[in-house]
Scaffold this motif. Structure first.
Motif, PDB file in Angstrom:
ATOM      1  N   GLN A   1       0.835  -1.199   0.000  1.00  0.00           N
ATOM      2  CA  GLN A   1       0.000   0.000   0.000  1.00  0.00           C
ATOM      3  C   GLN A   1       0.870   1.249   0.000  1.00  0.00           C
ATOM      4  N   LYS A   2       0.460   2.251  -0.791  1.00  0.00           N
ATOM      5  CA  LYS A   2       1.211   3.493  -0.901  1.00  0.00           C
ATOM      6  C   LYS A   2       1.090   4.353   0.358  1.00  0.00           C
ATOM      7  N   GLY A   3      -0.115   4.472   0.897  1.00  0.00           N
ATOM      8  CA  GLY A   3      -0.322   5.331   2.068  1.00  0.00           C
ATOM      9  C   GLY A   3      -1.730   5.212   2.603  1.00  0.00           C
ATOM     10  N   ILE A   4      -2.052   6.043   3.614  1.00  0.00           N
ATOM     11  CA  ILE A   4      -3.379   6.047   4.231  1.00  0.00           C
ATOM     12  C   ILE A   4      -4.023   7.418   4.032  1.00  0.00           C
ATOM     13  N   HIS A   5      -5.334   7.468   4.235  1.00  0.00           N
ATOM     14  CA  HIS A   5      -6.060   8.741   4.227  1.00  0.00           C
ATOM     15  C   HIS A   5      -5.977   9.346   5.623  1.00  0.00           C
ATOM     16  N   MET A   6      -5.032  10.240   5.851  1.00  0.00           N
ATOM     17  CA  MET A   6      -4.893  10.820   7.189  1.00  0.00           C
ATOM     18  C   MET A   6      -6.063  11.727   7.545  1.00  0.00           C
ATOM     19  N   SER A   7      -6.691  12.337   6.570  1.00  0.00           N
ATOM     20  CA  SER A   7      -7.851  13.192   6.858  1.00  0.00           C
ATOM     21  C   SER A   7      -8.998  12.393   7.458  1.00  0.00           C
ATOM     22  N   ARG A   8      -9.098  11.126   7.075  1.00  0.00           N
ATOM     23  CA  ARG A   8     -10.181  10.293   7.610  1.00  0.00           C
ATOM     24  C   ARG A   8     -10.017  10.047   9.111  1.00  0.00           C
ATOM     25  N   LEU A   9      -8.769  10.060   9.601  1.00  0.00           N
ATOM     26  CA  LEU A   9      -8.542   9.886  11.030  1.00  0.00           C
ATOM     27  C   LEU A   9      -9.125  11.069  11.795  1.00  0.00           C
ATOM     28  N   GLN A  10      -8.844  12.281  11.319  1.00  0.00           N
ATOM     29  CA  GLN A  10      -9.400  13.482  11.947  1.00  0.00           C
ATOM     30  C   GLN A  10     -10.924  13.486  11.887  1.00  0.00           C
ATOM     31  N   ILE A  11     -11.463  13.122  10.754  1.00  0.00           N
ATOM     32  CA  ILE A  11     -12.921  13.113  10.598  1.00  0.00           C
ATOM     33  C   ILE A  11     -13.569  12.187  11.616  1.00  0.00           C
ATOM     34  N   GLU A  12     -12.993  10.999  11.786  1.00  0.00           N
ATOM     35  CA  GLU A  12     -13.579  10.037  12.726  1.00  0.00           C
ATOM     36  C   GLU A  12     -13.472  10.533  14.161  1.00  0.00           C
ATOM     37  N   LEU A  13     -12.335  11.136  14.528  1.00  0.00           N
ATOM     38  CA  LEU A  13     -12.185  11.676  15.879  1.00  0.00           C
ATOM     39  C   LEU A  13     -13.241  12.732  16.167  1.00  0.00           C
ATOM     40  N   GLN A  14     -13.488  13.600  15.207  1.00  0.00           N
ATOM     41  CA  GLN A  14     -14.362  14.737  15.458  1.00  0.00           C
ATOM     42  C   GLN A  14     -15.851  14.379  15.395  1.00  0.00           C
ATOM     43  N   LYS A  15     -16.158  13.164  14.988  1.00  0.00           N
ATOM     44  CA  LYS A  15     -17.545  12.691  15.067  1.00  0.00           C
ATOM     45  C   LYS A  15     -17.995  12.493  16.511  1.00  0.00           C
ATOM     46  N   HIS A  16     -17.041  12.397  17.437  1.00  0.00           N
ATOM     47  CA  HIS A  16     -17.360  11.994  18.808  1.00  0.00           C
ATOM     48  C   HIS A  16     -17.099  13.108  19.827  1.00  0.00           C
ATOM     49  N   LEU A  17     -17.117  14.352  19.393  1.00  0.00           N
ATOM     50  CA  LEU A  17     -16.806  15.464  20.293  1.00  0.00           C
ATOM     51  C   LEU A  17     -17.836  15.627  21.407  1.00  0.00           C
ATOM     52  N   LYS A  18     -19.056  15.160  21.197  1.00  0.00           N
ATOM     53  CA  LYS A  18     -20.105  15.312  22.200  1.00  0.00           C
ATOM     54  C   LYS A  18     -20.222  14.098  23.120  1.00  0.00           C
ATOM     55  N   ASP A  19     -19.469  13.047  22.836  1.00  0.00           N
ATOM     56  CA  ASP A  19     -19.530  11.842  23.662  1.00  0.00           C
ATOM     57  C   ASP A  19     -18.748  12.028  24.956  1.00  0.00           C
ATOM     58  N   VAL A  20     -19.250  11.428  26.047  1.00  0.00           N
ATOM     59  CA  VAL A  20     -18.484  11.338  27.283  1.00  0.00           C
ATOM     60  C   VAL A  20     -17.574  10.123  27.145  1.00  0.00           C
ATOM     61  N   LEU A  21     -16.274  10.365  27.113  1.00  0.00           N
ATOM     62  CA  LEU A  21     -15.332   9.301  26.765  1.00  0.00           C
ATOM     63  C   LEU A  21     -15.214   8.237  27.850  1.00  0.00           C
ATOM     64  N   ASN A  22     -15.148   7.007  27.430  1.00  0.00           N
ATOM     65  CA  ASN A  22     -14.771   5.880  28.280  1.00  0.00           C
ATOM     66  C   ASN A  22     -14.118   4.840  27.380  1.00  0.00           C
ATOM     67  N   SER A  23     -13.733   3.718  27.946  1.00  0.00           N
ATOM     68  CA  SER A  23     -13.010   2.723  27.152  1.00  0.00           C
ATOM     69  C   SER A  23     -13.847   2.207  25.982  1.00  0.00           C
ATOM     70  N   ASN A  24     -15.140   2.021  26.186  1.00  0.00           N
ATOM     71  CA  ASN A  24     -15.995   1.490  25.116  1.00  0.00           C
ATOM     72  C   ASN A  24     -16.089   2.449  23.937  1.00  0.00           C
ATOM     73  N   ILE A  25     -16.232   3.743  24.237  1.00  0.00           N
ATOM     74  CA  ILE A  25     -16.311   4.744  23.169  1.00  0.00           C
ATOM     75  C   ILE A  25     -15.007   4.772  22.378  1.00  0.00           C
ATOM     76  N   ILE A  26     -13.873   4.774  23.094  1.00  0.00           N
ATOM     77  CA  ILE A  26     -12.585   4.856  22.412  1.00  0.00           C
ATOM     78  C   ILE A  26     -12.329   3.597  21.584  1.00  0.00           C
ATOM     79  N   ILE A  27     -12.740   2.446  22.098  1.00  0.00           N
ATOM     80  CA  ILE A  27     -12.608   1.199  21.331  1.00  0.00           C
ATOM     81  C   ILE A  27     -13.444   1.270  20.057  1.00  0.00           C
TER      82      ILE A  27
END
Length: 260
Positions: free
Chosen positions: A55-81
């Protein structure tokens, strides 16, 4: 432009860890003493996946997009998993590691004046998911306390020297543990805990308290480890205690580490 994940590398070298670091985002953490409320803090986040040899590379923008989908969640191990699993899938990876590093604040009441002040602790939530393996959630709690040297107290006619103790507890968590539970165990097993607000009567109290409760770095690490064994061992796969005393009369520091 052709999708980077569908482009081929000609070097045929796999990459074990590729991703983004130092992503700053607001997060919510539920508080033990007020379970209907949460603490709002800011985290530095690292996200890593593996990349196959062709593989040539990954979509790094997709990592940011996925992180920011959860800004309103109260974090715990299940959410992070869940976040890590989603990133693993969209990256077509075998493995994903997601690390949140953030300050967490607790309220400390001064022992005499009873003034309330906030004390911060450095927390790390480190999750790894991988194909055909159970998720791993490592929680690190690092805080600062006081130690007073027993040797100095024994040989000195006037007082004793003390140190600032940097204490770190690392747990491979299998059942939920509150951050405050680890902090309480640390505070219970040092010469004295620290406070952000102290009036003169409070300073007298904590100085004398530490003087009457001297501990070597070995004592602090063993005491914390023993209480962890008694109180949380059934909720973790393994745990580790690290204590580093910043010496006030030497250039070197004193250090101890115990693993379960």
């Amino acid at each position: 432009m052709k999708d980077i994940q569908n482009q081929k590398s000609t070097l045929n070298i796999p990459i074990k860890t590729v991703g983004i670091t130092n992503v700053k985002l607001p997060i919510f953490i539920r508080e033990k003493n007020n379970p209907d409320n949460f603490q709002h803090t800011v985290s530095d986040i690292d996200v890593f996946v593996d990349l196959k040899a062709d593989q040539k590379g990954i979509h790094m923008s997709r990592l940011q997009i996925e992180l920011q989908k959860h800004l309103k969640d109260v974090l715990n191990s299940n959410i992070i998993i869940d976040i890590a699993n989603n990133i693993q899938k969209i990256s077509e990876a075998d493995r994903c590691q997601l690390i949140y590093k953030f300050p967490y604040f607790t309220k400390n009441e001064a022992p005499v004046s009873k003034l309330i002040g906030l004390v911060y602790h450095n927390i790390i939530f480190d999750v790894t998911v991988a194909k055909n393996k159970d998720p791993v959630f490592i929680m690190t709690v690092q805080t600062t306390n006081t130690s007073l040297c027993p040797c100095s107290k024994e040989i000195s006619d006037y007082g004793a020297h003390n140190q600032r103790s940097k204490i770190k507890v690392i747990c491979d968590v299998k059942n939920f543990i509150y951050i405050e539970d680890i902090i309480d165990i640390i505070n219970n097993n040092s010469s004295c805990q620290i406070y952000s607000i102290l009036k003169r009567p409070d300073e007298k109290y904590v100085t004398e308290y530490a003087y009457n409760n001297p501990m070597f770095v070995e004592d602090i690490s063993r005491n914390i480890f023993s209480e962890l064994t008694n109180k949380i061992s059934q909720n973790v796969n393994w745990y580790q205690v690290e204590v580093e005393n910043e010496e006030s009369i030497h250039q070197h520091n004193a250090y101890a580490k115990i693993n379960s």
